[in-house]
Design an enzyme around this catalytic site. Structure first.
Site, PDB file in Angstrom:
ATOM      1  N   GLU A   1       0.836  -1.213   0.000  1.00 37.37           N
ATOM      2  CA  GLU A   1       0.000   0.000   0.000  1.00 37.37           C
ATOM      3  C   GLU A   1       0.867   1.258   0.000  1.00 37.37           C
ATOM      4  OE1 GLU A   1      -2.138   1.829  -1.256  1.00 37.37           O
ATOM      5  OE2 GLU A   1      -3.856   0.742  -0.422  1.00 37.37           O
TER       6      GLU A   1
ATOM      7  N   ASP B   1      -6.970   0.032  -3.630  1.00 37.50           N
ATOM      8  CA  ASP B   1      -8.028   1.048  -3.730  1.00 37.50           C
ATOM      9  C   ASP B   1      -8.828   0.900  -5.021  1.00 37.50           C
ATOM     10  OD1 ASP B   1      -6.176   1.767  -5.606  1.00 37.50           O
ATOM     11  OD2 ASP B   1      -5.658   3.700  -4.723  1.00 37.50           O
TER      12      ASP B   1
HETATM   13  O1  AHR Z   1       0.697   0.476  -3.316  1.00 39.21           O
HETATM   14  C1  AHR Z   1       0.381   0.726  -4.639  1.00 39.21           C
HETATM   15  C2  AHR Z   1      -1.047   1.145  -4.820  1.00 39.21           C
HETATM   16  O2  AHR Z   1      -1.253   2.403  -4.230  1.00 39.21           O
HETATM   17  C3  AHR Z   1      -2.094   0.313  -4.161  1.00 39.21           C
HETATM   18  O3  AHR Z   1      -2.384  -0.899  -4.826  1.00 39.21           O
HETATM   19  C4  AHR Z   1      -3.276   1.224  -4.223  1.00 39.21           C
HETATM   20  O4  AHR Z   1      -4.199   0.958  -3.210  1.00 39.21           O
HETATM   21  C5  AHR Z   1      -2.659   2.604  -4.081  1.00 39.21           C
HETATM   22  O5  AHR Z   1      -3.104   3.431  -5.121  1.00 39.21           O
END
Ligand code: AHR
Ligand code: AHR
Length: 481
Positions: free
Chosen positions: A204, A280
């Site tokens: 994340e 996300d």
């Molecule tokens: O960590 C990379 C990305 O960042 C994740 O998959 C996403 O949730 C956020 O936009």
């Protein structure tokens, strides 16, 4: 023994086990995946041919004959009910109605396992699966392991082709709220050696290739056609491992402490499961998934090495991408519509616009040339084809915003993929249907006499289900010019 039997013996049992290609426990006879067909919306379940065996692709082939099929559910074989279904909107919306992600075509990723046909999950940008109410998946800083078998030649730089642990809200809730396998060439966060693609961990707000939050030269570019990608993480330790899924053993690309950036030690895992998307619901990535599991507890290297041996023994190999009348590379062809009332129209171009026009032996030489195409080996995959314009050398039929255009080949990966189509037996029984390699839910379709890359039911007007089979079936004949 299957991969999950091996993890159990090692004291780190599977808490999720997903595969459209085979059973992941030697005794498993239950559901592998569900498909839904376009003709009547009916669904059926694909199970292994025998306990612990390969998926019964023949069930899919007969159920989906003469129509299109989507993968609607990827069942969890662990007994915990952690099935994957169409991902809902989150921080980002998907392209389907109500912001849902697209479902994958059931025929986009044909393979064989020990010579027996099966299908993987071909994720185009916009496609995603998720379970936000999973049970037994690691939370907080608890230890877990996971692997996935992927197509190491199908990737992009979008965010994020992931499989693993993510937020239960489909939104970005902060550093350390995910722990998933990532595969691709995204360099917004981390990267490894060479130009990619890399196996990294999506934790994340960062794709991590090692202890450094940016580049870690120890993480190699890997592009095995069948790739075993592996991540595991526990309190202040984690590892990345990988291998050719068709032969040989695992290598360790990273093994050490959590990233030094704040928020990743301890971790704050939430225990949802994602496939093909970011935490996300970022939907920009592509890749192909064949099988994968998540465990409870930190698996030993020895356990994982045995799992890799089991994957190699499954003998993944490339399956046939085409069906129906063969298109001969180098030949010059015309493409005639088969819909009643339109079946004297042929795919032609007017400048960069691709449409259908009435063409006959008495047409002008210019129009005959505009309706003539040279079959080339597929620019992105030589098992499929590309169509070069007869009168505009170097220009090919490609989709752009899912409408066909005639554009000059700019040499980019995007262009090559947009211009590659896999001929299938015509869905209405005539000629061929020309399936997009990069978006296999989509086919050459005439709609109001303009040619699109259309899916059978979708958000675009040209995705209309009415007369879909006829509109996507083309008789390939000798060229006019
Ligand atoms: O960590 C990379 C990305 O960042 C994740 O998959 C996403 O949730 C956020 O936009
Ligand atoms: O046609 C769909 C996509 O639209 C193509 O892949 C891309 O070139 C354009 O953005």
């Amino acid at each position: 023994a299957g991969p999950c039997d091996i993890y159990s013996s090692g004291g780190t049992p599977c808490v999720a086990a997903h595969s459209t290609t085979r059973a992941l426990y030697s005794a498993y006879t239950g559901s592998l995946y569900q498909v839904k067909r376009g003709s009547d919306g009916a669904t059926t379940i694909i199970a292994p041919v025998s306990a612990g065996g390969v998926a019964n692709a023949a069930t899919q082939d007969s159920f989906c004959a003469g129509t299109t099929c989507l993968i609607t559910i990827i069942y969890d074989q662990s007994g915990r009910g952690n099935h994957l279904t169409q991902a809902p909107p989150g921080g980002f919306k998907g392209p389907e109605s109500n912001g849902y992600d697209n479902l994958a075509s059931a025929t986009g990723a044909p393979v064989t396992l020990n010579g027996k046909k099966a299908y993987g999950v071909f994720i185009s940008p916009g496609t995603g699966y998720r379970n936000n109410a999973a049970s037994g998946i690691a939370k907080g800083d608890a230890a877990e392991g996971m692997y996935a078998v992927l197509d190491g030649t199908h990737y992009n730089s979008g965010c994020c082709f992931d499989y693993g642990n993510a937020e239960t809200s489909s939104t970005d809730t902060g550093n350390g709220h995910m722990e998933a396998i990532y595969f691709g060439t995204n360099t917004v966060w981390g990267s490894g050696s060479g130009s990619g693609p890399w196996v990294m961990a999506d934790l994340e707000n960062g794709l991590f290739s090692g202890s450094n939050s940016k580049n870690n030269a120890g993480d190699p570019s890997v592009s095995y056609r069948f790739l075993t990608a592996l991540i595991k993480g526990g309190p202040n330790k984690w590892a990345i491992r990988g291998a050719n899924a068709a032969s040989g053993s695992l290598s360790t690309y990273y093994n050490g402490a959590r990233p030094s950036v704040s928020g990743y030690n301890p971790m704050s895992k939430e225990g949802a499961i994602i496939l093909g998307i970011g935490g996300d619901n970022s939907v920009g990535a592509q890749g192909t998934f064949y099988e994968g599991v998540m465990t409870s507890g930190y698996p030993s290297d020895a356990t994982e090495n045995s799992v890799q041996a089991d994957i190699v023994a499954a003998k993944y190999a490339v399956g046939s991408q085409t069906s129906g009348p063969a298109l001969t590379v180098g030949s010059s062809v015309s493409l005639r519509a088969t819909t009643s009332g339109f079946n004297t129209r042929y795919i032609a171009h007017s400048g960069s616009t691709v449409n259908t026009q009435e063409v006959s032996s008495s047409s002008s030489t210019a129009l005959k040339q505009q309706a003539s195409w040279t079959v080339r080996a597929g620019l992105a995959n030589s098992a499929c084809v590309s169509f070069e314009s007869k009168d505009t050398a170097g220009s090919y039929l490609r989709h752009y915003d899912f409408t066909l255009q005639l554009n000059s080949n700019d040499g980019s990966k995007q262009f090559r993929e947009d211009a590659t189509f896999c001929p299938q037996a015509g869905l209405n029984g005539q000629g061929n249907s020309l399936q997009s390699w990069s978006y296999p839910t989509r086919y050459f379709r005439h709609y109001s006499n303009v040619v699109h890359a259309a899916s059978n039911g979708g958000v675009h007007t040209f995705d209309a289900t009415s007369s879909f089979n006829d509109d996507v079936s083309w008789v390939v004949g000798a060229s006019f010019a």
